[in-house]
Design a protein around this motif. Sequence first.
Motif, PDB file in Angstrom:
ATOM      1  N   ARG A  81       0.840  -1.210   0.000  1.00  9.90           N
ATOM      2  CA  ARG A  81       0.000   0.000   0.000  1.00  9.90           C
ATOM      3  C   ARG A  81       0.868   1.250   0.000  1.00  9.90           C
ATOM      4  O   ARG A  81       0.588   2.228  -0.717  1.00  9.90           O
ATOM      5  N   ARG A 102       2.329   1.654  -3.390  1.00 11.12           N
ATOM      6  CA  ARG A 102       1.285   1.999  -4.365  1.00 11.12           C
ATOM      7  C   ARG A 102       0.903   3.478  -4.253  1.00 11.12           C
ATOM      8  O   ARG A 102       0.665   4.146  -5.263  1.00 11.12           O
ATOM      9  N   ASN A 103       0.861   3.992  -3.036  1.00  7.52           N
ATOM     10  CA  ASN A 103       0.554   5.411  -2.852  1.00  7.52           C
ATOM     11  C   ASN A 103       1.618   6.296  -3.496  1.00  7.52           C
ATOM     12  O   ASN A 103       1.308   7.301  -4.132  1.00  7.52           O
ATOM     13  N   ASP A 157       3.551   5.443  -5.988  1.00  6.46           N
ATOM     14  CA  ASP A 157       3.390   5.287  -7.440  1.00  6.46           C
ATOM     15  C   ASP A 157       2.241   6.152  -7.963  1.00  6.46           C
ATOM     16  O   ASP A 157       2.344   6.771  -9.032  1.00  6.46           O
ATOM     17  N   ASN A 158       1.147   6.192  -7.220  1.00  7.28           N
ATOM     18  CA  ASN A 158      -0.011   6.990  -7.646  1.00  7.28           C
ATOM     19  C   ASN A 158       0.329   8.475  -7.700  1.00  7.28           C
ATOM     20  O   ASN A 158      -0.087   9.191  -8.620  1.00  7.28           O
ATOM     21  N   ASN A 202       2.494   9.072 -10.772  1.00 10.35           N
ATOM     22  CA  ASN A 202       1.686   9.028 -11.998  1.00 10.35           C
ATOM     23  C   ASN A 202       0.837  10.281 -12.147  1.00 10.35           C
ATOM     24  O   ASN A 202       0.661  10.809 -13.256  1.00 10.35           O
ATOM     25  N   ASP A 203       0.300  10.783 -11.022  1.00  7.95           N
ATOM     26  CA  ASP A 203      -0.478  12.019 -11.078  1.00  7.95           C
ATOM     27  C   ASP A 203       0.407  13.196 -11.473  1.00  7.95           C
ATOM     28  O   ASP A 203       0.005  14.055 -12.275  1.00  7.95           O
ATOM     29  N   SER A 234       1.240  12.959 -15.150  1.00 11.97           N
ATOM     30  CA  SER A 234       0.030  13.237 -15.944  1.00 11.97           C
ATOM     31  C   SER A 234      -0.228  14.738 -16.003  1.00 11.97           C
ATOM     32  O   SER A 234      -0.610  15.271 -17.051  1.00 11.97           O
TER      33      SER A 234
END
Length: 773
Positions: free
Chosen positions: A541, A544-545, A547-548, A551-552, A555
């Motif tokens: 977790r 993953r946070n 990574d998010n 990615n944001d 983007s």
Amino acid sequence: MSSDPKAKPNASNFFVKSGRFLWRHKTKTVLVAGISYLALLKYANAVKKELKEKIIDGSVLVWRINHGSIVESTIPSRMGAGLLGKLLKQLTGGTKEMTMLEALTSLEMAADDSRIKSLIVRVSPEFSNGNKGTEPLSVGLGFAQIQELRQALATFKTKKDAELGQGQGRTYFFIDSFDDQSTYYLASAFTDIIVQPTGYVPLTGLSSTSFYFKTLSEKIGVKMHVEARKDYKSVVAPFSQSSMPEKHRENLMSVLESLNDTLVEDIALGRGSDIVSMAAKTTTGDQPAAAVAAADIVRRAMEVGPLDSAHALNVGLITKQGYSYDVQSIVGPRKAIRFEKYGEQRREELNINNSSSSGKRFNRGIFSGASESDNKQKIEEVRKLSITSEPILTVGVVYLLGTIERLGVQGSHAIADALRKAALDTEVSAIVLRIDSGGGDVIASDTIAAAVDHVQQEFGKPVIASFGNVSASGAYYSSTSCKRIFASPGTITGSIGVAAMRPVITQKLLDFVGTNVEEVFATDNTSTSVFREPEGPALERYQRNVDNIYNDFTSRVAKGRGFSAEHTESVAQGKVFTGTQALSNGLVDEMGGFTRAIEAAAQLGHESRFYSIVKTVQYYVERINRENIHDMVAMERFKSVDEALKTIKERMQIQVQKVAEAKAQAKAKLGEETKESGSNSSVVDENPELKPVVTSIDPKDFVNPKPYKADILKNIVVKEFPESESSARNLISKIVGSAVSVSVSDALMQEINQLLAQSPNQVRAESDQTRFK
């Protein structure tokens, strides 16, 4: 009269009576005489002061600089206490501050002022106004800030050469000895550099030193769990590595070499004539003087630096050895004027209200329960903007400085609020977000980025980013959707990546301090514990946070800069770039300083004036409607807001149907009249009942707007947000100029006037049906 025998006695009696009267009231007489004397003395001193400070033809500017005398903004820092903090700073000997914008505009004004013949800078401590003279003898500025000042100084010299003759636009830099390279970097933009015989020039080239704490933390029993996205994100490496990772070294060397090349080239450009001249005197016959490049000599000097003043003089890095007392011989019969005083007086002469402490405007509290009349006044102000005869635009400036955090006077919420206030200000046509920050909290960065989007989308006002010394990581995140991004060659930017770090206290440390820890959890989730290293699902977790967030970030960069996914990834991964490198890879749009960004913002504000005016009108119309609905519910005309909205919607449908029927009848009638007496297309338009109050407005309604070329000294007003809350300052502020100059058609003006005249209910109903575009 003189032949009259009674005249002389009468005159004598008058003086006698007057003397008696004054004697009887001698106390009051003395008091009046004293007050009159003091008034005359004050007037005489005021006249004397005005003459002393008046800018005359043949003046020389004298500018005292030391560490802390030039700052990005005078807005209180997180540790400050507003005006009280400034007062305490003055009482304890703090340095008088001048903002970068004030310094840059003062140099530009002086360059265009034919009365100013030269500029002298002295790096020395300040002893007046309670200062104790303990400031470091350096300019205290970053690489990019110095480049902005160098550009302004180059403009000053060029214009003075054109005005006085080639080589006559001279500028002088006095210092006893250079304590750092950055101060010499600024000095190299001056035609004459004077250093004491015992002084030094510490020109050694750029370098970087990093400490790594992994071994130390392991020894004391603290383990750092680090997540970095991606390989070049180096901010947490000192806590997770024992030495510099290879990719970090590669990126750091790239940045240092780029900055050092710029440093060498700029010094060679500024001191080139002296360097080549001195080289010609020492060149042997085997090496012609033409073959000696100034940049090569600067590089050689870096290899053997620091240099004493004699060596620096021999290679042309300084002009001569001397002392600060020599300033008077340079000024000669000319009038010396303090640089800071000149800026204030010249702004008054030019009627320019820049964001100096004496020129900040008062911002009316439009968030604190404004009445309907206040909102209508705002709409009227916007309406007036569209018919201004002369194009003078107001640009709002918001600062993002230091580590980005969520709270505090310069936290993300305060910055977002300042952006919104600038957007709601009816005078402001565009906004500059001035950034000097290495990043910080991701949530805070997201808050600022969202505020930039909101301002541009909801109010149609363009936001321009101006990068100072650094705008990296979260600071770049905040600027991704700005219309344009300006930077200097020496700006540090990029670092598009994410780093997260959490300490884990091991048993080794607990044993060392002689304590024990027992933890009890109501669930199986132990991720909040600093005594347990993340593992299993908790670690997944956590990763993953991170990574998010990465990615944001990428983007946002891709969307804001118009990059492909592949190109975004190539400039991301945590890589750091100089401004020059960022220009080549597209992370910034243009090389330019603070004033250039302000001019670009004004130009964009002028071009987007139609959209901005319509959006602002729409905002205040909808605000009026909401407040009137709330008032009607409070007066129990409706049971609830939902009921009021439902009733308005039903009335809207009836009104739209009536308008459609009336238009059909008018069209039929118009057709009959056309057959008899020719076309008369104004029948429908002349009846306000047959025309919606709010209709779609086309940009073609703007008829030949006057051409506009932004110039910060001629047609731009700078307004800083947040503004000063000092009532005394607000009273003495000079409100200058108006905002956007636009010529609009009668159709647009008629629609806005009708909008003001209609009932709130009808405005709400019809604006729901046909929105501004």
